[in-house]
Write a protein that holds these residues in place. Structure first.
Motif, PDB file in Angstrom:
ATOM      1  N   ALA A 212       0.867  -1.238   0.073  1.00  0.00           N
ATOM      2  CA  ALA A 212      -0.025   0.013  -0.018  1.00  0.00           C
ATOM      3  C   ALA A 212       0.987   1.174  -0.055  1.00  0.00           C
ATOM      4  CB  ALA A 212      -0.991  -0.151   1.191  1.00  0.00           C
ATOM      5  N   GLY A 213       1.816   1.279   0.726  1.00  0.00           N
ATOM      6  CA  GLY A 213       2.973   2.334   0.699  1.00  0.00           C
ATOM      7  C   GLY A 213       3.545   2.642  -0.614  1.00  0.00           C
ATOM      8  N   ILE A 214       3.905   1.521  -1.187  1.00  0.00           N
ATOM      9  CA  ILE A 214       4.758   1.550  -2.471  1.00  0.00           C
ATOM     10  C   ILE A 214       3.787   2.234  -3.530  1.00  0.00           C
ATOM     11  CG2 ILE A 214       5.574   0.171  -4.448  1.00  0.00           C
ATOM     12  CD1 ILE A 214       6.597  -1.639  -2.267  1.00  0.00           C
ATOM     13  N   GLU A 215       2.530   1.550  -3.405  1.00  0.00           N
ATOM     14  CA  GLU A 215       1.437   1.989  -4.535  1.00  0.00           C
ATOM     15  C   GLU A 215       1.186   3.525  -4.238  1.00  0.00           C
ATOM     16  OE1 GLU A 215      -3.033   0.541  -5.623  1.00  0.00           O
ATOM     17  OE2 GLU A 215      -2.456   0.321  -3.587  1.00  0.00           O
ATOM     18  N   GLN A 216       1.091   3.952  -3.048  1.00  0.00           N
ATOM     19  CA  GLN A 216       0.569   5.438  -2.809  1.00  0.00           C
ATOM     20  C   GLN A 216       1.738   6.111  -3.274  1.00  0.00           C
ATOM     21  OE1 GLN A 216       2.066   7.660  -0.445  1.00  0.00           O
ATOM     22  NE2 GLN A 216       0.457   9.138  -0.482  1.00  0.00           N
ATOM     23  N   ARG A 217       3.080   5.944  -2.892  1.00  0.00           N
ATOM     24  CA  ARG A 217       4.261   6.902  -3.426  1.00  0.00           C
ATOM     25  C   ARG A 217       4.364   6.898  -4.976  1.00  0.00           C
ATOM     26  NH1 ARG A 217       5.946   4.330   1.155  1.00  0.00           N
ATOM     27  NH2 ARG A 217       7.273   2.584   0.148  1.00  0.00           N
ATOM     28  N   TYR A 218       4.161   5.600  -5.452  1.00  0.00           N
ATOM     29  CA  TYR A 218       4.214   5.571  -6.865  1.00  0.00           C
ATOM     30  C   TYR A 218       3.299   6.391  -7.729  1.00  0.00           C
ATOM     31  CZ  TYR A 218       5.316   3.636 -11.620  1.00  0.00           C
ATOM     32  OH  TYR A 218       5.576   3.408 -12.547  1.00  0.00           O
ATOM     33  N   ASN A 219       2.127   6.241  -7.379  1.00  0.00           N
ATOM     34  CA  ASN A 219       0.940   6.968  -7.917  1.00  0.00           C
ATOM     35  C   ASN A 219       0.667   8.307  -7.745  1.00  0.00           C
ATOM     36  OD1 ASN A 219      -0.142   4.689  -9.259  1.00  0.00           O
ATOM     37  ND2 ASN A 219      -1.489   4.045  -7.684  1.00  0.00           N
ATOM     38  N   VAL A 220       1.097   8.698  -6.432  1.00  0.00           N
ATOM     39  CA  VAL A 220       1.193  10.302  -6.238  1.00  0.00           C
ATOM     40  C   VAL A 220       2.038  10.925  -7.053  1.00  0.00           C
ATOM     41  CG1 VAL A 220       2.109  11.809  -4.530  1.00  0.00           C
ATOM     42  CG2 VAL A 220       0.451  10.027  -3.904  1.00  0.00           C
ATOM     43  N   LEU A 221       3.462  10.347  -7.308  1.00  0.00           N
ATOM     44  CA  LEU A 221       4.455  11.002  -8.290  1.00  0.00           C
ATOM     45  C   LEU A 221       4.000  10.875  -9.713  1.00  0.00           C
ATOM     46  CD1 LEU A 221       7.212  12.578  -8.437  1.00  0.00           C
ATOM     47  CD2 LEU A 221       8.484  10.357  -8.214  1.00  0.00           C
ATOM     48  N   LYS A 222       3.578   9.543  -9.946  1.00  0.00           N
ATOM     49  CA  LYS A 222       2.973   9.381 -11.446  1.00  0.00           C
ATOM     50  C   LYS A 222       1.860  10.623 -11.767  1.00  0.00           C
ATOM     51  CE  LYS A 222       0.240   6.138 -14.143  1.00  0.00           C
ATOM     52  NZ  LYS A 222      -0.405   4.712 -13.995  1.00  0.00           N
ATOM     53  N   ASN A 223       1.248  10.957 -10.966  1.00  0.00           N
ATOM     54  CA  ASN A 223       0.051  11.868 -11.130  1.00  0.00           C
ATOM     55  C   ASN A 223       0.697  13.251 -11.125  1.00  0.00           C
ATOM     56  OD1 ASN A 223      -2.105   9.832 -11.403  1.00  0.00           O
ATOM     57  ND2 ASN A 223      -2.527   9.954  -9.254  1.00  0.00           N
ATOM     58  N   LYS A 224       1.663  13.495 -10.338  1.00  0.00           N
ATOM     59  CA  LYS A 224       2.170  14.705 -10.319  1.00  0.00           C
ATOM     60  C   LYS A 224       2.890  15.004 -11.658  1.00  0.00           C
ATOM     61  CE  LYS A 224       5.565  17.356  -7.579  1.00  0.00           C
ATOM     62  NZ  LYS A 224       6.192  17.447  -6.340  1.00  0.00           N
ATOM     63  N   VAL A 225       3.506  14.239 -12.183  1.00  0.00           N
ATOM     64  CA  VAL A 225       4.182  14.209 -13.684  1.00  0.00           C
ATOM     65  C   VAL A 225       3.011  14.501 -14.653  1.00  0.00           C
ATOM     66  CG1 VAL A 225       5.396  12.996 -15.395  1.00  0.00           C
ATOM     67  CG2 VAL A 225       6.277  12.920 -13.041  1.00  0.00           C
ATOM     68  N   LYS A 226       1.998  13.608 -14.625  1.00  0.00           N
ATOM     69  CA  LYS A 226       0.946  13.686 -15.339  1.00  0.00           C
ATOM     70  C   LYS A 226       0.136  15.338 -15.154  1.00  0.00           C
ATOM     71  CE  LYS A 226      -3.348  11.388 -16.863  1.00  0.00           C
ATOM     72  NZ  LYS A 226      -3.991   9.927 -16.787  1.00  0.00           N
ATOM     73  N   GLU A 227       0.036  15.798 -14.204  1.00  0.00           N
ATOM     74  CA  GLU A 227      -0.706  17.053 -13.836  1.00  0.00           C
ATOM     75  C   GLU A 227       0.223  18.055 -14.231  1.00  0.00           C
ATOM     76  OE1 GLU A 227      -1.576  16.666  -9.772  1.00  0.00           O
ATOM     77  OE2 GLU A 227      -3.223  15.348  -9.976  1.00  0.00           O
ATOM     78  N   ALA A 228       1.689  17.839 -14.307  1.00  0.00           N
ATOM     79  CA  ALA A 228       2.386  18.928 -14.864  1.00  0.00           C
ATOM     80  C   ALA A 228       2.152  19.253 -16.367  1.00  0.00           C
ATOM     81  CB  ALA A 228       3.679  18.555 -14.726  1.00  0.00           C
ATOM     82  N   GLY A 229       1.608  18.337 -17.021  1.00  0.00           N
ATOM     83  CA  GLY A 229       1.030  18.608 -18.404  1.00  0.00           C
ATOM     84  C   GLY A 229       2.143  18.959 -19.499  1.00  0.00           C
ATOM     85  N   PHE A 230       3.503  18.399 -19.467  1.00  0.00           N
ATOM     86  CA  PHE A 230       4.344  18.764 -20.342  1.00  0.00           C
ATOM     87  C   PHE A 230       4.060  18.475 -21.872  1.00  0.00           C
ATOM     88  CE2 PHE A 230       6.515  17.141 -16.513  1.00  0.00           C
ATOM     89  CZ  PHE A 230       7.281  18.092 -16.091  1.00  0.00           C
ATOM     90  N   GLU A 231       4.188  19.689 -22.463  1.00  0.00           N
ATOM     91  CA  GLU A 231       3.678  19.462 -23.957  1.00  0.00           C
ATOM     92  C   GLU A 231       4.765  18.768 -24.849  1.00  0.00           C
ATOM     93  OE1 GLU A 231       3.431  23.383 -25.688  1.00  0.00           O
ATOM     94  OE2 GLU A 231       1.777  24.106 -24.084  1.00  0.00           O
ATOM     95  N   GLU A 232       6.072  18.845 -24.513  1.00  0.00           N
ATOM     96  CA  GLU A 232       6.910  17.986 -25.204  1.00  0.00           C
ATOM     97  C   GLU A 232       7.607  17.109 -24.127  1.00  0.00           C
ATOM     98  OE1 GLU A 232      10.530  18.332 -28.451  1.00  0.00           O
ATOM     99  OE2 GLU A 232       9.246  20.105 -28.043  1.00  0.00           O
ATOM    100  N   LEU A 233       7.813  15.809 -24.459  1.00  0.00           N
ATOM    101  CA  LEU A 233       8.477  14.860 -23.502  1.00  0.00           C
ATOM    102  C   LEU A 233       9.813  14.653 -24.032  1.00  0.00           C
ATOM    103  CD1 LEU A 233       5.522  12.239 -22.561  1.00  0.00           C
ATOM    104  CD2 LEU A 233       6.278  14.082 -21.346  1.00  0.00           C
ATOM    105  N   PRO A 234      10.913  14.581 -23.134  1.00  0.00           N
ATOM    106  CA  PRO A 234      12.003  14.081 -23.574  1.00  0.00           C
ATOM    107  C   PRO A 234      12.073  12.637 -24.020  1.00  0.00           C
ATOM    108  CG  PRO A 234      11.976  14.086 -21.168  1.00  0.00           C
ATOM    109  CD  PRO A 234      10.590  14.759 -21.744  1.00  0.00           C
ATOM    110  N   THR A 235      12.865  12.295 -24.885  1.00  0.00           N
ATOM    111  CA  THR A 235      13.111  10.739 -25.330  1.00  0.00           C
ATOM    112  C   THR A 235      14.059  10.030 -24.681  1.00  0.00           C
ATOM    113  OG1 THR A 235      14.396  11.460 -27.339  1.00  0.00           O
ATOM    114  CG2 THR A 235      12.035  11.299 -27.576  1.00  0.00           C
ATOM    115  N   ILE A 236      13.637   8.761 -24.623  1.00  0.00           N
ATOM    116  CA  ILE A 236      14.969   7.992 -23.942  1.00  0.00           C
ATOM    117  C   ILE A 236      15.115   6.615 -24.751  1.00  0.00           C
ATOM    118  CG2 ILE A 236      13.382   6.967 -22.208  1.00  0.00           C
ATOM    119  CD1 ILE A 236      15.915   6.814 -20.367  1.00  0.00           C
ATOM    120  N   THR A 237      16.401   5.891 -24.759  1.00  0.00           N
ATOM    121  CA  THR A 237      16.556   4.840 -25.278  1.00  0.00           C
ATOM    122  C   THR A 237      17.355   3.783 -24.199  1.00  0.00           C
ATOM    123  OG1 THR A 237      17.593   3.561 -27.038  1.00  0.00           O
ATOM    124  CG2 THR A 237      18.898   5.200 -26.171  1.00  0.00           C
TER     125      THR A 237
END
Length: 373
Positions: A212-237
């Protein structure tokens, strides 16, 4: 008089031992009673399912393995299920991913055998191997069955992806339990195998809380990135050349999902598989202009751009090489496979700190990945 004192001492020792044994039995009974009421809900993992009733827990692993976990030996189970009395007291592990589950659950006491200690970081496990309470049973495909029998495990956790060698172990009659965490394509799905192990060792409650702790921390940060609304994302290989081929995680791999959740566009996002072996030319066509380049290897010493170029001269042609944006983890210096499977939230934060540093605290210190200097 001395004889009477001696007899009295023996009586005290005997009573103390009996008391300790009774206390242990009481603790075991408490664990059994407590875990009987703990519900296991599988939310992300695809490799196992759980069905509970009053005195039996049915666990299906993959398509072919059906286990009935019981708390009392005389419980009847369905004909196509293998009965396992829990909590188990002794087991053998085959992979670092399995070890990560036992480590986070603080259950090293249950481990009585492992396949090897090469690149092993965990001091407690190494000390137990040195002291003889954990034995090294050999490697996949060359397991010493005499050592397996000497370890006297209740069950053995296996990884069907490995080279094999399980036929000899099967002949011992010991129940083999597939651990399919490596197949999970969702980072949280892989971490959720904590619950799977928890059911076997009487730590369901702890497993639920940890996840539950892992899930909460992961999803909070994931949503924070999503809510930032970046128009252009960096690419990675990802990956590098080995023996004439470039091994890169496929677009469905759990790490590719972490890249996406961290706010980056993975160059193999359209690939349907979880792993790819590509020729250099094809990888270069896909990734020549990627902003970042993730590398995980075991390098003796401090890895560098010079070492990366020495391994394959054409590596200097990549944009990420030229702009010094290689994202690196050295498995000789970091217990990556020993603990990262149960820390997807930490992996995510490492990558967010690189791709979008403004979203994490300024003094954040990475655990696994950082920009190569």
């Amino acid at each position: 008089m001395k004889k009477q004192l001696h007899l009295l001492s023996l009586a005290v020792v005997f009573l103390t031992a009996c008391g300790s044994r009774n206390l242990h039995q009481a603790e075991t009974s408490d664990i059994t009673a407590d875990t009987a009421s703990v519900t296991i809900n599988v939310q992300y993992a695809k490799g196992f399912t759980v069905r509970d009733s009053a005195d039996i827990r049915l666990v299906d692993v993959g398509r072919d393995t059906h286990l009935a976990l019981v708390r009392q030996a005389d419980v009847q189970v369905p004909a196509d299920y293998v009965k396992i009395q829990v909590p188990i007291q002794r087991t053998i592990l085959m992979t670092a991913l399995q070890l990560s589950n036992f480590t986070i659950l603080e259950a090293h006491d249950v481990i009585k055998g492992i396949t090897g200690t090469k690149n092993l970081f965990d001091k407690d496990i190494k000390q137990r191997v040195k002291g003889g309470s954990i034995v090294k049973i050999g490697m996949e495909g060359n397991v010493d069955t005499e050592l397996v029998l000497a370890a006297n495990p209740d069950v053995i956790f296996i990884s069907p992806s490995k080279r094999g060698g399980y036929d000899a172990i099967r002949e011992t009659g010991i129940t083999l339990v597939p651990h399919l965490g490596y197949k999970e394509l969702d980072p949280l799905g892989q971490a959720e195998w904590i619950k799977f192990v928890g059911m076997f060792i009487g730590k369901e409650h702890e497993a639920n809380e940890l996840f539950a702790g892992i899930e909460q921390r992961y999803n909070v940060l994931k949503n924070k990135v999503k809510e930032a609304g970046f128009e252009e994302l960096p690419t990675i290989t990802s990956g590098e050349m080995h023996y004439g081929n470039w091994h890169a995680v496929g677009g469905k791999n759990y790490l590719a999902q972490i890249f996406r959740d961290a706010g980056a566009d993975y160059v193999l996002h359209d690939e349907e598989t979880s792993g790819e072996n590509l020729e250099f030319e094809k990888m270069y066509a896909l990734a020549a202009n990627a902003d970042y380049w993730r590398i995980l290897n075991s390098f003796a010493g401090d890895f560098s751009y010079e070492a990366l170029k020495a391994s394959e001269p054409r590596n200097e042609l990549f944009k990420a090489f030229k702009e010094r944006k290689v994202v690196y983890c050295n498995m000789k210096q970091t217990p990556y496979y020993e603990i990262s499977p149960v820390k997807p939230d930490v992996l995510l934060k490492d990558f967010v700190a690189i791709f979008h540093p403004e979203l994490v605290e300024k003094d954040y210190q990475p655990t696994f990945y950082q920009l190569l200097k």
